[in-house]
Design a protein around this motif. Structure first.
Motif, short mmCIF file in Angstrom:
data_model
loop_
_atom_site.label_atom_id
_atom_site.label_comp_id
_atom_site.label_asym_id
_atom_site.label_seq_id
_atom_site.Cartn_x
_atom_site.Cartn_y
_atom_site.Cartn_z
N GLU B 81 0.86 -1.18 0.00
CA GLU B 81 0.00 0.00 0.00
C GLU B 81 0.90 1.23 0.00
N PHE B 87 5.12 4.85 1.77
CA PHE B 87 4.55 3.54 2.09
C PHE B 87 3.48 3.79 3.14
N ARG B 88 2.35 3.09 2.98
CA ARG B 88 1.27 3.29 3.94
C ARG B 88 1.10 2.03 4.78
N VAL B 89 0.94 2.21 6.08
CA VAL B 89 0.74 1.07 7.00
C VAL B 89 -0.40 1.39 7.95
N PRO B 90 -0.99 0.35 8.56
CA PRO B 90 -2.00 0.60 9.59
C PRO B 90 -1.40 1.40 10.74
N PRO B 91 -2.23 1.92 11.63
CA PRO B 91 -1.69 2.73 12.73
C PRO B 91 -0.64 1.96 13.54
N VAL B 92 0.31 2.71 14.05
CA VAL B 92 1.42 2.13 14.81
C VAL B 92 1.11 2.28 16.28
N LEU B 93 1.17 1.17 17.00
CA LEU B 93 0.84 1.20 18.43
C LEU B 93 1.94 1.79 19.29
#
Lengths: 493, 96, 482
Positions: B81, B87-93
Motif C-alpha cells: 500500500e 509507504f502506507r501502513v495501519p496505525p502504529v501502536l
C-alpha cells in the motif's frame, strides 16, 4: 547427433565457435527439454522463455560480430530463485515474496550477463534455502530425475535437477550447509561451494550471512570451473567479499594427483553413513591412491559438533535476516488493525513451518539469558572446528568424505522429522563453518540406481587444488549423468 | 531432556502470530532440536574466541561517493500500500 | 530542592554530513520528496548488503578523539533487533560491546565553575526512516494510519553517551551546546536540533543529597532545542522531587517532552525490558584503527572550542566574552580577522559580544548580515587608542556602522562624535566652568577633591561629550591646584 541440451558447456561452446550450433538452437533445445521434463520434475518456478530466446539471439549476433564474451557466451543457465533478477519474479520459494519483482540484479546475475550467459529461468528451492529436499518450497516439491519418487536434495534441488536433465547446461545455487553439494550428489551432477567471500552475495536473499555462498552446478568438473570463473572476484557491494586476485581455478585441472596428500575425514565417513555410499567413497579413494596420491586418515573430532553448532548459528542469523519480511515495503501483507498485528499476521501467513521453526530457534538462541550457552558457545565451537581443519591442512592437501550420508530418499520420508532432515547435511556443514571450498563429484550409482557424490574439501582459496583433485575423481569414476539418465521416464516425451 | 522454552515470548520477539496449538507444536519441536543443539555445550571452550566471520578480514569500506537511488516507481512497485510517494501502513501502536 | 541532587546522563545522536549514506550510495539530503533517496540497501530489500562509508568512520574518529576518547584497536558492528515500521530491516546496524571510541571526557564551564563530564562511548550506527501519523491530530495513539519515508534511513548516525556526571539543567544545556559546537567545529555535522540532525535523550534521576545510591531514572525524549533540553531537565527534576516528597515513587519509563505545555508525559513503561538480541553483524567485518590512523586523525583536528576560548583569554579577553565569540561563528570569524589585522583584542571582543550582539537582537539581523567588517573594528579600536573617540562614543559609532551608516570615520564625523583635539577650545571650556562654580573651586583648593568629578561632567556637557575626560580632569587639577 547429440541433442544440444545434453552437451557440456565446453562442447557447446566449441560447437558454437565452429559454426555448428547457435545459441538460439541451443536455448531452444534446452527449453524443449524443460517442456518435457518439467511436468515430472518441477525444477523451475519461472521459465523465462522469451527473455532467454532474446538473450540467445543477442549472443549469436554478438558472436557473429566478433564479440566473444568468453566460455559462457550464449550458454543457457538457470538460477536458484533466491538470487535477485531485475524484472523477473524472485520468491525464494516463499509465499511472503509471491509476485515480488526485484528492482535490481544480484552481482552474480550482472556478471553472468557480462559473460554472455543466457538465463533460462529461476529454479525451485526449499523456502529461503532452508531444507535438504526442496520439499519446503511453497510452490511444490521438485523431484529427483533419477527416481521421481525421491527428493532431489536441497535446498538447491531445482538447479541440480535442471542441470541433470539438460534443462540448463549449468546452474547456480547457494550453499549454507550443503545446499549445493548435497543436491548435486543426489542428482548425479557436479556441485561446488567456493571459499566464503570469493563470490559476491550481493542480491542473494540471505539465509545465514556468515555461511551462505553462491556456487555452480554442472555436468563436468571443468564446466563447474568455467561457471565459477565467471562469477568469482571482489565486489564493492559485498563487504565480506575477498579483495585481491581470484585464485587460478582451471590452472592445474589436468595435472593429476601424483604427490598430493589426501586425508579421509574419519568422523564424516563412518558412523551413520550408508554402506553403499561408504563403499563408493572407498573405491574412489583407492582410485586416487592408484593415481599416485598419498591417502591418510584424518580425525577431526570437533566435526561431530558441527551440526549442533550449525543449527544454532544459521537460525540465529536467519532470525535477523528474515525480519525484513514484514508486509511494509514489499511482498505479502496480511490484515491487521495495527502495524504490529499486520506484521505478525503477515509473517505467520507468509512463512512456511520450517522457516518459522528456524526463526523461532534463532530468536531463542540470541535472546537474553540464552545467548552465551547457545549462540556464543556455537561460535566458539566454530572456532575449534576451524582450527582443526587448519591443522589438518598443515599435513594434507585436500580432505575427502562422502557428500551425503545416503542417496536420494523418498519424498515425504523425512519431512515430518526436522532432526532426521538436518542429518542430511552432516557431511557438508563443516566447511560452511570454516569458510573453505568444497565440491561434490558424482562417482557411482547405488543398487537402486541413485547417484552417489564424493566430496573434496580444500583450504580457503585452495580452489585450484580442489578442482585438480575433483577432475581426477571424475576421470577415475567415469560417471556421466547423461548415460545413466537416458532411459529415465522424466526424459520421455 | 528436551529444553523448556517460553515459546510465546519467543514468538512475540520474532513477531509471528501463532495460535496456542501452533505455539505448543513449535515449542515441542524446538525443545527437541535444542536438546540436540545443546551438545555444543559439551565441548570445553574456555579461552576460545568466537568465530563470527569465517575468513578473517578488517576495514572493508567504500568511498563516500553518491551512486544514485532507485526511481520512485521502482521503490513503491512492490509496496502492499502506498500514498503520495509514501509507504502506507495501519496505525502504529508502540513507540521506539 | 537543595535536599536532593539530580543525576543526569545524556545520549546524543548526531547525523554526519557525509555525501552518501552510511551503508549505500544514496545521497544524504534533506527536504527531498519522500522515498526518492532510497535504494535496495536502505530500503532493506531482500538480498541487499551494507558497505560502510569510509568518510563516516573518519567522522566518528574525529568526534571521538575530540572528546578525548580511547579509540578501540578493533571494534565491531552489531545488529540490534527490534521490529518497527521505520526500521526497514527490523534491525539497526549499530555497535554494542566494543564501540569504536570510549572513555573520553568533555569540560564544561557553568558560572565560572569547570565540570568534567565523562564520555562513556561514541559509537557508529544508521538512522531510521520517518513515520508520519495521519488522522487523530497527528498523535501516534489516535492515528488512523501511518506513512513511511525512508529518505533518512541509513544516514550515518553517531551516538555519544555521557556518564551520569551532569547535576543540573543548566549543566545539561551547556554540555549540549558545547557538544554541538565541537561537532560543528569538526565540520562533520550541521548539528541542527530543530531539523533533527542532532538529538538529545536525557536520563534523569534524583537522590537525597549525599546519597551514593542512584534513584530510578526516567528517559526524556523529543527534546529539540538547547532551551528545551534545559527546560525538560528542570521540569523532570522538579517532577521527580515532588513525586518523592508526596510519598510516590519514580517509575523507570520513557517520557515525552511537550514543548507547548512545558511538561513531560509518560510514553511507555520499561517493565518488560527490551531484548535486542544483539549479535555481530555477519555482513560486515571488524573495524581496525591503527595507531597511525588515529594519530593522523588527531593531528588533523581543528582548534577545538575549549582551546579557542583559552587562546582568546590569553589575549586578555574575558572568559564570558571568549565564550560568546566561540559560540557564534560569525563573531568568532570577525574577531579572528580583526586580530590578524592587529586589532585590540579586549576592545573588539567586548564590542562584538556586547554592542554587536545587542544590535543583532534589537534589529533581528545577524551580525554577519550587517556591513561591519574586521577592518572597521580595527579602525574603530585605533580611533579609541589615539583618543579620536571616547570609549562611549566608539560604541555609538559601532552601532552606526552596524546600521549601515558608513565607515567608523564617516559615522564619527556624521554623528559629530570626534573628540576635540584643539587644546585651546578645551581650556576655554574648563575656564568657563570653573568661573561658573567658584564654590567647587574653593573646595578643591581647600583639599576636598570630590567636586572634580562634578566639574569634569560639566565640561563634558559643555563640549557635547567630545572632550577627552582624562585630559579635562588633568586641566581642572592643574588650574585649581596650580
Amino acid at each position: 547427433m547429440t541433442d544440444p541440451a545434453d552437451l557440456t558447456i565446453k562442447a557447446a561452446g566449441a560447437a558454437m565457435r565452429a559454426g555448428e550450433l547457435t545459441s538460439v538452437d541451443l536455448t531452444e533445445a534446452v527449453l524443449d527439454r524443460a517442456r518435457i521434463t518439467e511436468s515430472h520434475l518441477h525444477a523451475f518456478l519461472t521459465l523465462d522463455q522469451d527473455g532467454a530466446k532474446a538473450a540467445a539471439a543477442a549472443a549469436d549476433a554478438a558472436l557473429t560480430g566478433g564479440a566473444d564474451a568468453g566460455p559462457l557466451h550464449g550458454i543457457p543457465i538457470a538460477l536458484k530463485d533466491n538470487m535477485c533478477t531485475k524484472g523477473i519474479e524472485t520468491t525464494a520459494s516463499s509465499q511472503i515474496l509471491s509476485g515480488w519483482i526485484p528492482p535490481y540484479n544480484a552481482t552474480v546475475v550482472d556478471r553472468l550477463g557480462a559473460a554472455g550467459a543466457v538465463v533460462v529461468g529461476k529454479t525451485n528451492l526449499d523456502e529461503f534455502a532452508m531444507g535438504s529436499s526442496t520439499e519446503n518450497s511453497a510452490y511444490g516439491t521438485t523431484r529427483n530425475p533419477w527416481d521421481p519418487e525421491t527428493v532431489p536434495g536441497g535446498s538447491s534441488g531445482g538447479s541440480a535437477a535442471a542441470v541433470a536433465v539438460g534443462s540448463a547446461l549449468g546452474a547456480f545455487g547457494s550453499d549454507t550447509g550443503g545446499s549445493i553439494r548435497q543436491p548435486a550428489a543426489l542428482c548425479g551432477v557436479v556441485g561446488m561451494k567456493p571459499t566464503y567471500g570469493l563470490v559476491s552475495r550481493y542480491g542473494l536473499i540471505a539465509f545465514a550471512s556468515s555461511l551462505d555462498q553462491i556456487g555452480p552446478f554442472a555436468r563436468s568438473v571443468e564446466d563447474a570451473a568455467v561457471l565459477l570463473e565467471a562469477i568469482a572476484g571482489f565486489d564493492i557491494h559485498d563487504a565480506t567479499s575477498i579483495r585481491g586476485d581470484v585464485p587460478n581455478i582451471r590452472g592445474s585441472l589436468h595435472d593429476g594427483v601424483a604427490g598430493l596428500k589426501v586425508g579421509i575425514v574419519t568422523e564424516l565417513s563412518t558412523t551413520g553413513i550408508d554402506a553403499e555410499v561408504r563403499a563408493a567413497v572407498d573405491q574412489t579413494v583407492d582410485g586416487l591412491s592408484n593415481a599416485g596420491a598419498e591417502v591418510v586418515d584424518v580425525s577431526l573430532p570437533s566435526c561431530e559438533y558441527g551440526l549442533s553448532a550449525y543449527y544454532l548459528i544459521a537460525p540465529a542469523e536467519c532470525s535477523a535476516n528474515l525480519a525484513r519480511f514484514d508486509g511494509v515495503r514489499f511482498g505479502l501483507r496480511a490484515e491487521g488493525a495495527t502495524t504490529e498485528e499486520m506484521m505478525a499476521a503477515t509473517r505467520a501467513e507468509g512463512f512456511g513451518p520450517e522457516v518459522i521453526r528456524r526463526i523461532l530457534l534463532g530468536t531463542y538462541a540470541l535472546s537474553a539469558g540464552y545467548y552465551d550457552a547457545f549462540y556464543g558457545q556455537a561460535q566458539r565451537v566454530r572456532t575449534l572446528i576451524r582450527r582443526e581443519f587448519a591443522a589438518a591442512y598443515e599435513d594434507v592437501d585436500v580432505l575427502v568424505a562422502p557428500t551425503s550420508p545416503t542417496t536420494a530418499f523418498p519424498v515425504g520420508e523425512r519431512a515430518a522429522d526436522p532432526i532426521a532432515m538436518y542429518y542430511s547435511d552432516v557431511c557438508t556443514i563443516p566447511v560452511n563453518l570454516t569458510g573453505d571450498p568444497a565440491i561434490s563429484v558424482p562417482v557411482a550409482l547405488d543398487s537402486k540406481g541413485l547417484p552417489i557424490g564424493f566430496q573434496v574439501m580444500a583450504p580457503a582459496l585452495g580452489e585450484e587444488r580442489l578442482f585438480q583433485v575433483a577432475q581426477t575423481v571424475e576421470d577415475i569414476a567415469g560417471f556421466t549423468a547423461r548415460a545413466g539418465l537416458a532411459s529415465s521416464e522424466v526424459l520421455q516425451p | 531432556m528436551p529444553v523448556e522454552i517460553d515459546i510465546a515470548k519467543v514468538a512475540s520477539l520474532a513477531r509471528i502470530a501463532l495460535s496456542p496449538e501452533e505455539l505448543r507444536r513449535y515449542g515441542d519441536q524446538l525443545g527437541a532440536i535444542l536438546e540436540h543443539a545443546e551438545r555444543v555445550q559439551q565441548l570445553p571452550t574456555a579461552g576460545i574466541p568466537p568465530t563470527s566471520h569465517p575468513v578473517p578480514m578488517t576495514n572493508a569500506f567504500r568511498d563516500d561517493v553518491v551512486t544514485g537511488s532507485l526511481p520512485l516507481a521502482d521503490v513503491l512497485a512492490g509496496a502492499p500500500e502506498a500514498e503520495d510517494g509514501y509507504f502506507r501502513v495501519p496505525p502504529v501502536l508502540g513507540d521506539s | 530542592m537543595s535536599d536532593y541532587e539530580a543525576v543526569i546522563g545524556i545520549e546524543t545522536h548526531v547525523e554526519l554530513m557525509t555525501r552518501s549514506k552510511m551503508f549505500c550510495g544514496c545521497p544524504v539530503a534533506f527536504g527531498e520528496a519522500p522515498n526518492t533517496t532510497t535504494c535496495p540497501v536502505c530500503l532493506g530489500l531482500p538480498g541487499a548488503m551494507p558497505v560502510p562509508n569510509a568518510e563516516a568512520i573518519e567522522g566518528i574518529l574525529k568526534i571521538g578523539t575530540a572528546l578525548d576518547c580511547h579509540v578501540a584497536d578493533t571494534s565491531y558492528f552489531h545488529r540490534k533487533n527490534y521490529f518497527y515500521p521505520d526500521l526497514p530491516k527490523n534491525y539497526q546496524i549499530s555497535q554494542y560491546d566494543v564501540p569504536i571510541c570510549h572513555d573520553g571526557s568533555i569540560s564544561i564551564d557553568v558560572d565560572g565553575a569547570a565540570t568534567r563530564i565523562g564520555i562513556t562511548r561514541v559509537h557508529m550506527e544508521e538512522d531510521t526512516g520517518k513515520s508520519i501519523h495521519m488522522g487523530g491530530g497527528g498523535r501516534i495513539h489516535d492515528a488512523e494510519y501511518s506513512l513511511l519515508d525512508f529518505n533518512r534511513s541509513g544516514v550515518p548516525l553517531v551516538e555519544i553517551v555521557t556518564e551520569p556526571d551532569i547535576r543540573s539543567a543548566e549543566q545539561a544545556r551547556v554540555y549540549g551546546a558545547e557538544l554541538q559546537r565541537i561537532v560543528r567545529t569538526l565540520g562533520v555535522s550541521d548539528a541542527r536540533l530543530e531539523e533533527g540532525s542532532m538529538r538529545f535523550d536525557a536520563n534523569i534521576s534524583v537522590r537525597p543529597t549525599g546519597s551514593e545510591v542512584l534513584g530510578t531514572r526516567a528517559e526524556i525524549k523529543n527534546v529539540n532545542s538547547l532551551r528545551s533540553l534545559q527546560r525538560a531537565v528542570a521540569f523532570e527534576i522538579a517532577r521527580q522531587i515532588e513525586l518523592i516528597e508526596s510519598g510516590g515513587t519514580v517509575v523507570q519509563e520513557t517520557r515525552h517532552w511537550n514543548e507547548e505545555s512545558g511538561t513531560t508525559t509518560s510514553m511507555r513503561s520499561k517493565e518488560e525490558s527490551e531484548d535486542y538480541r544483539y549479535f555481530q553483524e555477519p555482513d560486515l567485518v571488524p573495524i581496525e584503527v591503527s595507531a597511525e590512523w588515529r594519530d593522523a586523525v588527531v593531528a588533523a583536528l581543528p582548534e577545538l572550542p575549549a582551546a579557542q576560548r583559552a587562546r582568546y583569554q590569553a589575549l586578555g579577553v574575558d572568559a564570558r566574552v571568549a565564550g560568546v565569540l566561540v559560540a557564534t561563528d560569525e563573531l568568532g570569524a570577525l574577531f579572528e580577522e580583526a586580530m590578524a589585522a592587529g586589532g585590540d583584542p579586549r576592545l573588539i571582543g567586548n564590542w562584538l559580544s556586547g554592542e554587536a550582539v545587542a544590535w543583532s537582537r534589537a534589529e533581528g539581523v545577524e551580525v554577519g548580515a550587517s556591513p561591519v567588517t574586521a577592518s572597521h573594528l580595527v579602525e574603530l579600536a585605533a580611533m579609541v587608542a589615539d583618543a579620536t573617540l571616547s570609549a562611549s562614543a566608539a560604541k555609538q559609532v559601532l552601532t552606526g556602522v552596524l546600521g549601515g551608516e558608513g565607515s567608523p570615520a564617516e559615522v564619527a564625523e556624521a554623528r559629530d562624535l570626534v573628540q576635540i583635539s584643539d587644546q585651546g577650545v578645551i581650556a576655554a571650556a574648563v575656564d568657563e566652568v570653573l568661573a561658573a562654580h567658584p564654590d567647587a573651586v574653593d573646595g578643591i583648593r581647600g583639599g576636598d577633591m570630590k567636586p572634580i568629578g562634578f566639574l569634569v561632567g560639566q565640561v563634558m556637557r559643555a563640549t557635547g561629550g567630545k572632550a577627552d575626560p582624562k585630559q579635562v580632569q588633568q586641566l581642572i587639577r592643574d588650574k585649581t591646584t596650580g
